[in-house]
Scaffold this active site. Structure first.
Site, mmCIF file in Angstrom:
data_model
loop_
_atom_site.group_PDB
_atom_site.id
_atom_site.type_symbol
_atom_site.label_atom_id
_atom_site.label_comp_id
_atom_site.label_asym_id
_atom_site.label_seq_id
_atom_site.Cartn_x
_atom_site.Cartn_y
_atom_site.Cartn_z
ATOM 1 N N GLY A 12 7.095 -22.619 24.951
ATOM 2 C CA GLY A 12 6.493 -23.565 24.000
ATOM 3 C C GLY A 12 4.986 -23.707 24.161
ATOM 4 O O GLY A 12 4.339 -24.442 23.406
ATOM 5 N N THR A 79 0.801 -16.055 34.336
ATOM 6 C CA THR A 79 0.399 -17.329 34.937
ATOM 7 C C THR A 79 -0.551 -17.078 36.110
ATOM 8 O O THR A 79 -0.396 -16.105 36.851
ATOM 9 C CB THR A 79 1.655 -18.095 35.409
ATOM 10 O OG1 THR A 79 2.551 -18.189 34.312
ATOM 11 C CG2 THR A 79 1.294 -19.487 35.910
ATOM 12 N N THR A 80 -1.513 -17.975 36.255
ATOM 13 C CA THR A 80 -2.566 -17.814 37.262
ATOM 14 C C THR A 80 -2.191 -18.529 38.571
ATOM 15 O O THR A 80 -1.128 -19.112 38.671
ATOM 16 C CB THR A 80 -3.874 -18.383 36.700
ATOM 17 O OG1 THR A 80 -3.581 -19.623 36.072
ATOM 18 C CG2 THR A 80 -4.475 -17.435 35.686
ATOM 19 N N HIS A 135 -13.812 -20.834 28.950
ATOM 20 C CA HIS A 135 -12.462 -21.009 28.379
ATOM 21 C C HIS A 135 -12.353 -22.320 27.604
ATOM 22 O O HIS A 135 -13.175 -23.227 27.757
ATOM 23 C CB HIS A 135 -11.406 -20.995 29.498
ATOM 24 C CG HIS A 135 -11.129 -19.630 30.037
ATOM 25 N ND1 HIS A 135 -11.902 -19.040 30.999
ATOM 26 C CD2 HIS A 135 -10.154 -18.728 29.727
ATOM 27 C CE1 HIS A 135 -11.422 -17.830 31.278
ATOM 28 N NE2 HIS A 135 -10.363 -17.612 30.509
ATOM 29 N N HIS A 136 -11.256 -22.416 26.851
ATOM 30 C CA HIS A 136 -10.876 -23.634 26.120
ATOM 31 C C HIS A 136 -10.673 -24.791 27.108
ATOM 32 O O HIS A 136 -10.271 -24.561 28.269
ATOM 33 C CB HIS A 136 -9.599 -23.363 25.322
ATOM 34 C CG HIS A 136 -8.437 -22.976 26.202
ATOM 35 N ND1 HIS A 136 -7.507 -23.885 26.655
ATOM 36 C CD2 HIS A 136 -8.065 -21.789 26.753
ATOM 37 C CE1 HIS A 136 -6.608 -23.275 27.421
ATOM 38 N NE2 HIS A 136 -6.935 -21.988 27.492
ATOM 39 N N LYS A 139 -7.423 -25.523 29.503
ATOM 40 C CA LYS A 139 -7.034 -24.637 30.610
ATOM 41 C C LYS A 139 -6.752 -25.435 31.885
ATOM 42 O O LYS A 139 -7.502 -26.328 32.251
ATOM 43 C CB LYS A 139 -8.138 -23.607 30.860
ATOM 44 C CG LYS A 139 -7.795 -22.623 31.958
ATOM 45 C CD LYS A 139 -8.697 -21.405 31.942
ATOM 46 C CE LYS A 139 -8.403 -20.476 33.111
ATOM 47 N NZ LYS A 139 -6.983 -20.120 33.260
ATOM 48 N N THR A 146 -8.750 -14.347 36.027
ATOM 49 C CA THR A 146 -9.512 -13.120 35.735
ATOM 50 C C THR A 146 -10.812 -13.087 36.539
ATOM 51 O O THR A 146 -11.160 -12.061 37.130
ATOM 52 C CB THR A 146 -9.831 -13.056 34.232
ATOM 53 O OG1 THR A 146 -8.627 -13.244 33.504
ATOM 54 C CG2 THR A 146 -10.478 -11.736 33.853
HETATM 55 N N1 NAD Z 1 -2.769 -13.199 32.037
HETATM 56 C C1 NAD Z 1 -3.281 -13.512 30.838
HETATM 57 O O1 NAD Z 1 -3.721 -12.631 30.080
HETATM 58 C C2 NAD Z 1 -3.286 -14.945 30.410
HETATM 59 C C3 NAD Z 1 -3.783 -15.306 29.142
HETATM 60 C C4 NAD Z 1 -3.747 -16.647 28.797
HETATM 61 C C5 NAD Z 1 -3.248 -17.579 29.696
HETATM 62 N N2 NAD Z 1 -2.828 -17.190 30.905
HETATM 63 C C6 NAD Z 1 -2.265 -18.116 31.888
HETATM 64 O O2 NAD Z 1 -0.933 -18.421 31.465
HETATM 65 C C7 NAD Z 1 -0.602 -19.753 31.879
HETATM 66 C C8 NAD Z 1 -0.181 -20.543 30.649
HETATM 67 O O3 NAD Z 1 -1.284 -20.682 29.774
HETATM 68 P P1 NAD Z 1 -1.159 -21.486 28.393
HETATM 69 O O4 NAD Z 1 -2.526 -21.613 27.834
HETATM 70 O O5 NAD Z 1 -0.076 -20.886 27.571
HETATM 71 O O6 NAD Z 1 -0.686 -22.918 28.943
HETATM 72 P P2 NAD Z 1 0.127 -24.060 28.180
HETATM 73 O O7 NAD Z 1 -0.078 -25.303 28.965
HETATM 74 O O8 NAD Z 1 -0.228 -24.038 26.726
HETATM 75 O O9 NAD Z 1 1.653 -23.581 28.299
HETATM 76 C C9 NAD Z 1 2.401 -23.632 29.476
HETATM 77 C C10 NAD Z 1 3.829 -23.951 29.074
HETATM 78 O O10 NAD Z 1 4.656 -23.827 30.227
HETATM 79 C C11 NAD Z 1 5.546 -24.914 30.246
HETATM 80 N N3 NAD Z 1 6.020 -25.092 31.600
HETATM 81 C C12 NAD Z 1 5.396 -25.682 32.648
HETATM 82 N N4 NAD Z 1 6.184 -25.638 33.735
HETATM 83 C C13 NAD Z 1 7.309 -24.983 33.376
HETATM 84 C C14 NAD Z 1 8.498 -24.616 34.055
HETATM 85 N N5 NAD Z 1 8.698 -24.934 35.336
HETATM 86 N N6 NAD Z 1 9.449 -23.947 33.371
HETATM 87 C C15 NAD Z 1 9.293 -23.623 32.070
HETATM 88 N N7 NAD Z 1 8.189 -23.958 31.361
HETATM 89 C C16 NAD Z 1 7.220 -24.621 32.027
HETATM 90 C C17 NAD Z 1 4.760 -26.079 29.683
HETATM 91 O O11 NAD Z 1 5.619 -27.120 29.232
HETATM 92 C C18 NAD Z 1 3.998 -25.383 28.554
HETATM 93 O O12 NAD Z 1 4.780 -25.364 27.360
HETATM 94 C C19 NAD Z 1 -1.841 -20.290 32.584
HETATM 95 O O13 NAD Z 1 -1.722 -20.071 33.970
HETATM 96 C C20 NAD Z 1 -2.955 -19.427 32.023
HETATM 97 O O14 NAD Z 1 -4.064 -19.354 32.861
HETATM 98 C C21 NAD Z 1 -2.836 -15.886 31.290
HETATM 99 O O1 LIG Z 2 -6.389 -19.432 28.650
HETATM 100 C C1 LIG Z 2 -6.163 -19.214 29.848
HETATM 101 O O2 LIG Z 2 -5.719 -20.097 30.616
HETATM 102 C C2 LIG Z 2 -6.398 -17.874 30.395
HETATM 103 N N1 LIG Z 2 -6.005 -17.631 31.625
HETATM 104 C C3 LIG Z 2 -6.167 -16.395 32.307
HETATM 105 C C4 LIG Z 2 -7.153 -16.561 33.456
HETATM 106 O O3 LIG Z 2 -7.180 -17.627 34.099
HETATM 107 O O4 LIG Z 2 -7.885 -15.606 33.741
HETATM 108 C C5 LIG Z 2 -6.538 -15.248 31.404
HETATM 109 C C6 LIG Z 2 -7.486 -15.632 30.338
HETATM 110 C C7 LIG Z 2 -6.989 -16.837 29.547
#
Ligand code: NAD
Ligand SMILES: O=C(O)C1=N[C@H](C(=O)O)CCC1
Length: 256
Positions: A12, A79-80, A135-136, A139, A146
């Site tokens: 979600g 996830t980070t 970032h937004h 975050k 990254t």
């Molecule tokens: N590797 C990449 O390319 C990349 C890109 C964007 C974001 N990210 C990372 O991905 C993660 C999520 O980012 P986002 O912007 O989607 O965050 P977000 O807060 O919009 O979404 C996270 C979702 O996970 C849910 N959640 C939390 N704990 C949970 C659990 N135990 N079980 C199931 N669901 C759970 C939350 O309710 C929420 O819906 C962050 O760590 C972000 O840094 C990585």
């Molecule tokens: O939006 C985020 O949160 C992102 N998380 C990743 C990071 O921490 O590097 C990848 C970029 C977007």
């Protein structure tokens, strides 16, 4: 050929919604489960998931991964929050689960992966290196995963070239004024409405500056990497750190 059975944890969220759409549209995948914060991890085994994509929160990801690895489910993780200690714990779980693969991808976008590669390549030629990640404001963490990985890669390249500490005569009056120092590289974190995910790697030498910049303008930019990870991770047991290790060096095709 049978379709890969894929689950998305954190379905979600900002990334999860995009991933549900991308996996749902992939002809070779079947989306068998979508989990939110209150769903039981047993849903994954009940649904017969072969690969779980984790897009949750640094506080949640290790518990999710322990369950997946112990139940023979491959992991594709965006996830980070992966410290050396967490990676060592994960390697320990994987050692007891031969055949299971986990991809930790600090960034799924091809441009960001290339930024990190280019930064590694450039690092040995410049005495100064700093990173600005932008970032937004929703975050969860700073510095970004990254930027942390980029700093580590720059530091490894500097050490291999025999470079010492960076020149810096500044005494900061306020904590944080020079950013967070990751492996000797200052990292500055901007959180601003309107941004998605952006990074600049700045290199400085005698009379010249090299700036490598990448911009993700939307979260669709991460999806080819997510799908690639799902397609490839089952064939790579153990821990894979970085999407670059799954890219075919002789193909421009991210779908293959
Ligand atoms: N590797 C990449 O390319 C990349 C890109 C964007 C974001 N990210 C990372 O991905 C993660 C999520 O980012 P986002 O912007 O989607 O965050 P977000 O807060 O919009 O979404 C996270 C979702 O996970 C849910 N959640 C939390 N704990 C949970 C659990 N135990 N079980 C199931 N669901 C759970 C939350 O309710 C929420 O819906 C962050 O760590 C972000 O840094 C990585
Ligand atoms: O939006 C985020 O949160 C992102 N998380 C990743 C990071 O921490 O590097 C990848 C970029 C977007």
């Amino acid at each position: 050929m049978s379709k890969q059975r894929v689950a998305i944890i954190g379905a979600g969220g900002r990334m999860g919604v995009e991933a549900v759409r991308a996996v749902g549209a992939a002809d070779d995948m079947e989306l068998v489960a979508t989990l939110g914060r209150n769903d039981k991890l047993e849903t994954l085994t009940e649904a017969g998931a072969e690969v779980a994509v984790d897009l949750t929160h640094p506080d949640a990801v290790m518990g999710n991964l322990e369950f997946c690895v112990r139940h023979g489910i491959h992991g594709v993780v965006g996830t980070t929050g992966f410290t050396d200690e967490r990676l060592a714990t994960l390697r320990g779980w994987l050692a007891e689960a031969p055949g299971v693969g986990v991809l930790i991808a600090p960034n799924f976008s091809i441009g960001a992966v290339l930024t990190m590669q280019f930064a590694r390549q450039a690092a040995r030629f410049f005495e100064s290196a700093e990173i600005v990640e932008l970032h937004h404001p929703g975050k969860a963490d700073a510095p970004s995963g990254t930027a942390t990985r980029t700093a580590e890669m720059v530091a490894e390249a500097r050490a291999a070239a025999g470079l010492g500490p960076q020149p810096d005569a500044t005494t900061s009056a306020l904590d944080g004024a020079r950013g967070a120092v990751v492996a000797g590289v200052p990292v500055h974190s901007v959180r601003l409405s309107g941004l998605v995910a952006h990074q600049e790697v700045l290199f400085g030498g005698d009379g010249e500056i090299l700036t490598i910049r990448h911009d993700s303008m939307n979260r669709g930019s991460f999806m080819p990497g997510v799908l690639l990870g799902i397609r490839r991770i089952g064939g790579v047991p153990g821990l894979t750190l970085g999407l670059e290790h799954l890219l075919d060096p002789h193909s421009l095709d991210l779908d293959g």
